[in-house]
Design a protein around this motif. Structure first.
Motif, PDB file in Angstrom:
ATOM      1  N   UNK A  80       0.848  -1.283   0.059  1.00  0.00           N
ATOM      2  CA  UNK A  80       0.122  -0.114  -0.057  1.00  0.00           C
ATOM      3  C   UNK A  80       1.097   1.155   0.021  1.00  0.00           C
ATOM      4  N   UNK A  81       1.902   1.478   0.755  1.00  0.00           N
ATOM      5  CA  UNK A  81       3.112   2.415   0.734  1.00  0.00           C
ATOM      6  C   UNK A  81       3.412   2.739  -0.715  1.00  0.00           C
ATOM      7  N   UNK A  82       3.835   1.504  -1.398  1.00  0.00           N
ATOM      8  CA  UNK A  82       4.421   1.702  -2.511  1.00  0.00           C
ATOM      9  C   UNK A  82       3.445   2.342  -3.620  1.00  0.00           C
ATOM     10  N   UNK A  83       2.095   1.869  -3.304  1.00  0.00           N
ATOM     11  CA  UNK A  83       0.739   2.510  -4.241  1.00  0.00           C
ATOM     12  C   UNK A  83       0.562   4.077  -4.045  1.00  0.00           C
ATOM     13  N   UNK A  84       0.646   4.211  -2.341  1.00  0.00           N
ATOM     14  CA  UNK A  84       0.455   5.659  -2.037  1.00  0.00           C
ATOM     15  C   UNK A  84       1.586   6.355  -2.664  1.00  0.00           C
ATOM     16  N   UNK A  85       2.574   6.138  -2.832  1.00  0.00           N
ATOM     17  CA  UNK A  85       4.012   6.779  -3.502  1.00  0.00           C
ATOM     18  C   UNK A  85       3.976   6.961  -5.043  1.00  0.00           C
ATOM     19  N   UNK A  86       2.906   6.360  -5.616  1.00  0.00           N
ATOM     20  CA  UNK A  86       2.965   6.237  -7.102  1.00  0.00           C
ATOM     21  C   UNK A  86       3.705   5.248  -7.772  1.00  0.00           C
ATOM     22  N   UNK A  87       3.990   4.070  -6.923  1.00  0.00           N
ATOM     23  CA  UNK A  87       4.651   3.178  -7.523  1.00  0.00           C
ATOM     24  C   UNK A  87       5.859   3.452  -8.424  1.00  0.00           C
ATOM     25  N   UNK A  88       6.866   4.275  -7.742  1.00  0.00           N
ATOM     26  CA  UNK A  88       8.167   4.585  -8.391  1.00  0.00           C
ATOM     27  C   UNK A  88       8.983   3.338  -8.462  1.00  0.00           C
ATOM     28  N   UNK A  89       9.953   3.387  -9.386  1.00  0.00           N
ATOM     29  CA  UNK A  89      10.787   2.248  -9.685  1.00  0.00           C
ATOM     30  C   UNK A  89      11.709   2.100  -8.387  1.00  0.00           C
ATOM     31  N   UNK A  90      12.285   3.271  -7.753  1.00  0.00           N
ATOM     32  CA  UNK A  90      13.090   3.082  -6.558  1.00  0.00           C
ATOM     33  C   UNK A  90      12.479   3.936  -5.152  1.00  0.00           C
ATOM     34  N   UNK A  91      12.113   3.440  -4.285  1.00  0.00           N
ATOM     35  CA  UNK A  91      11.794   4.100  -3.132  1.00  0.00           C
ATOM     36  C   UNK A  91      13.187   4.056  -2.071  1.00  0.00           C
ATOM     37  N   UNK A  92      13.667   5.214  -1.860  1.00  0.00           N
ATOM     38  CA  UNK A  92      14.607   5.329  -0.653  1.00  0.00           C
ATOM     39  C   UNK A  92      14.025   5.747   0.377  1.00  0.00           C
ATOM     40  N   UNK A  93      14.792   5.334   1.470  1.00  0.00           N
ATOM     41  CA  UNK A  93      14.087   5.577   2.979  1.00  0.00           C
ATOM     42  C   UNK A  93      15.397   5.921   3.946  1.00  0.00           C
ATOM     43  N   UNK A  94      14.877   7.026   4.680  1.00  0.00           N
ATOM     44  CA  UNK A  94      15.761   7.601   5.626  1.00  0.00           C
ATOM     45  C   UNK A  94      15.053   7.379   6.945  1.00  0.00           C
ATOM     46  N   UNK A  95      15.375   6.699   7.976  1.00  0.00           N
ATOM     47  CA  UNK A  95      14.713   7.064   9.348  1.00  0.00           C
ATOM     48  C   UNK A  95      15.564   7.400  10.508  1.00  0.00           C
TER      49      UNK A  95
END
Length: 501
Positions: free
Chosen positions: A279-294
């Motif tokens: 669901x998170x990927x879909x909400x972000x528009x299904x980009x090819x690459x999601x980078x994450x900083x926490x």
């Protein structure tokens, strides 16, 4: 929630700045407690539940007077702090003096005598509480930079105790540490412990060098010989002692902390968590690459450096907002400290500028989230992320890197990890970077985005093996075994490291 009997004592006592619980308001309006997130809590919760022990700490709010109680199998002994003590001891000396100093003066430390005096008073209160609830011969494990005087105070009042101390943040080189006006008092306080643990070998070496420079005590490897009956005082720094007096051996060495890896592995298998990741990927528009900083919103985490690198990649058309999105979780931290307020303004201004320059109606360059999240949501974010960015300028360990690795049973994802985080000693198959080298960070991001699946799997397999074999259970066991071995019958002798009597 149950209340322990008055005057009850324990064989195992943990002393930390915070209790591992947060106060919550129930639906019926009553007040209760819930286990709080965080590196130290995640590290010690399994150990405390498995042992008959007590945890001494501050409840997290000013002027909260609470009797000892039990929550989820852990006995809690609250220490009350008033507004001024929080301002001077916690926000002041701990987080505006020691924190920047111990993190290589990334920000300038502030020195106030009033802060130091309150730090001494509060450490004394914690030490008195530990002395009061500890059985004869009990083991007391003191944690972190807020309570560095407690071991020495306990050694003075309860010499029967076995005392361990673990420093969760870096310990600086002597040239930096020596700037502290109360450097002798801090070292003297730490030397009250039988075993002093650090995240990295270099941190332990920095400590033993400080001992030699400030006290002239003999050291060999991880061992320090401290004169017994020496009149050193943790509050005054008086270090007079008689050479040739009986000595007590103190161990100062690295014990790299880890995570409760099994809990992250199990959460990552949860169908609802996996569904949330999709669901998170879909909400972000299904980009090819999601980078994450926490990260906590802290100047040591290098958040600005990763934003700068990503912004330059967008400006150079090496990546596009349609293909690559950065999710930055920056949980609130020390919001009343001026340097943290300034940092938040700078980060949010940078995020707004990058989104304004490169975002579109359907795609946002950076999803910036200034809030904390429960563990289930964090694991979903880890599963959704193709690239994990850990760009700390200085970090004792960084458990987020290990959490990300533990969740990736699919062997997907790439970890980009700062060489200045303690985790880099363990996680050598990550893409290691110098966060100050912006071009190097950009190159690592591009390498991660274009990495072949076979290489991703090879690297992640090696990383997971390391994390799963060296979890928090092993960390605590190794520390406590060292503590038990170092203090059997509290050996005292006249023997020095070279064999002289």
């Amino acid at each position: 929630m149950t209340t322990p009997s008055a005057g009850e004592t324990y064989d195992f006592v943990v002393v930390a700045n915070r209790l591992p619980v947060d106060s919550v308001t129930q639906p019926d309006g009553s007040t209760g407690w819930r286990m709080s997130p965080g590196g130290l809590v995640a590290a010690l919760e399994p150990l405390m539940k498995a042992s008959d022990g007590a945890w001494i700490g501050w409840p997290g709010a000013p002027d909260v007077e609470v009797e000892p109680f039990e929550h989820e199998g852990i006995r809690m002994v609250p220490i009350a702090l008033n507004e001024q003590e929080i301002e001077f001891y916690y926000e002041g000396f701990s987080n505006d003096t020691l924190w920047p100093l111990y993190h290589d003066v990334i920000a300038q430390p502030t020195y106030h005598r009033e802060w130091w005096e309150t730090y001494v008073d509060v450490n004394r209160r914690f030490a008195d509480a530990a002395a009061r609830v500890s059985d004869h011969g009990a083991t007391v494990w003191v944690h972190d930079y807020q309570l560095q005087l407690v071991p020495g105070m306990l050694r003075e009042s309860r010499p029967d105790l076995t005392i361990g101390f673990f420093n969760h943040i870096p310990f600086p080189a002597y040239g930096i540490f020596s700037q502290l006006p109360w450097r002798q008092q801090i070292i003297s306080g730490l030397l009250g412990a039988d075993v002093i643990g650090f995240q990295r070998v270099a941190d332990a070496g920095n400590f033993t060098r400080a001992v030699r420079r400030l006290f002239g005590y003999e050291t060999k490897g991880s061992r320090v010989w401290v004169p017994v009956g020496d009149s050193s005082d943790a509050t005054t720094g008086d270090r007079s002692h008689v050479r040739g007096a009986p000595v007590r051996r103190v161990i100062a060495r690295a014990f790299p902390i880890s995570i409760d890896a099994t809990s992250y592995v199990e959460l990552a298998k949860d169908p609802s968590v996996q569904a949330r990741a999709k669901q998170i990927r879909e909400e972000l528009g299904n980009p090819k690459t999601i980078m994450l900083g926490v990260d906590r919103l802290d100047y040591t985490k290098g958040i600005g450096h990763r934003l700068k690198a990503f912004g330059e990649l967008l400006a150079e058309d090496k990546v596009s907002v349609e293909d690559v999105t950065l999710v930055q979780v920056a949980s609130p931290s020390r919001e009343r400290v001026a340097s943290y307020m300034q940092l938040r303004d700078e980060i949010e201004l940078t995020v707004g500028r990058i989104n304004g320059d490169y975002g579109s109606i359907g795609h946002t360059a950076i999803s910036y989230l200034h809030q904390g999240y429960p563990r289930e949501e964090m694991v979903a974010l880890y599963l959704a992320a193709d690239v994990m960015l850990v760009t700390a300028l200085r970090d004792g360990m960084n458990l987020v890197a290990k959490e990300y690795v533990a969740t990736r049973a699919d062997l997907g994802g790439v970890l980009i990890l700062s060489e200045f985080a303690g985790a880099s000693d363990d996680l050598r198959q990550a893409l290691l970077i110098n966060p100050h080298d912006i071009e190097g960070v950009k190159d690592a991001i591009m390498q991660a985005i274009g990495m072949p699946e076979s290489e991703k799997r090879r690297r992640m397999r090696a990383l997971r093996k390391r994390v799963l074999e060296n979890d928090v259970v092993k960390w605590s066991r190794v520390f406590l075994e060292e503590l038990a071995g170092a203090t059997t019958a509290h050996p005292v002798s006249h023997e020095h490291p070279d064999g002289r009597k």
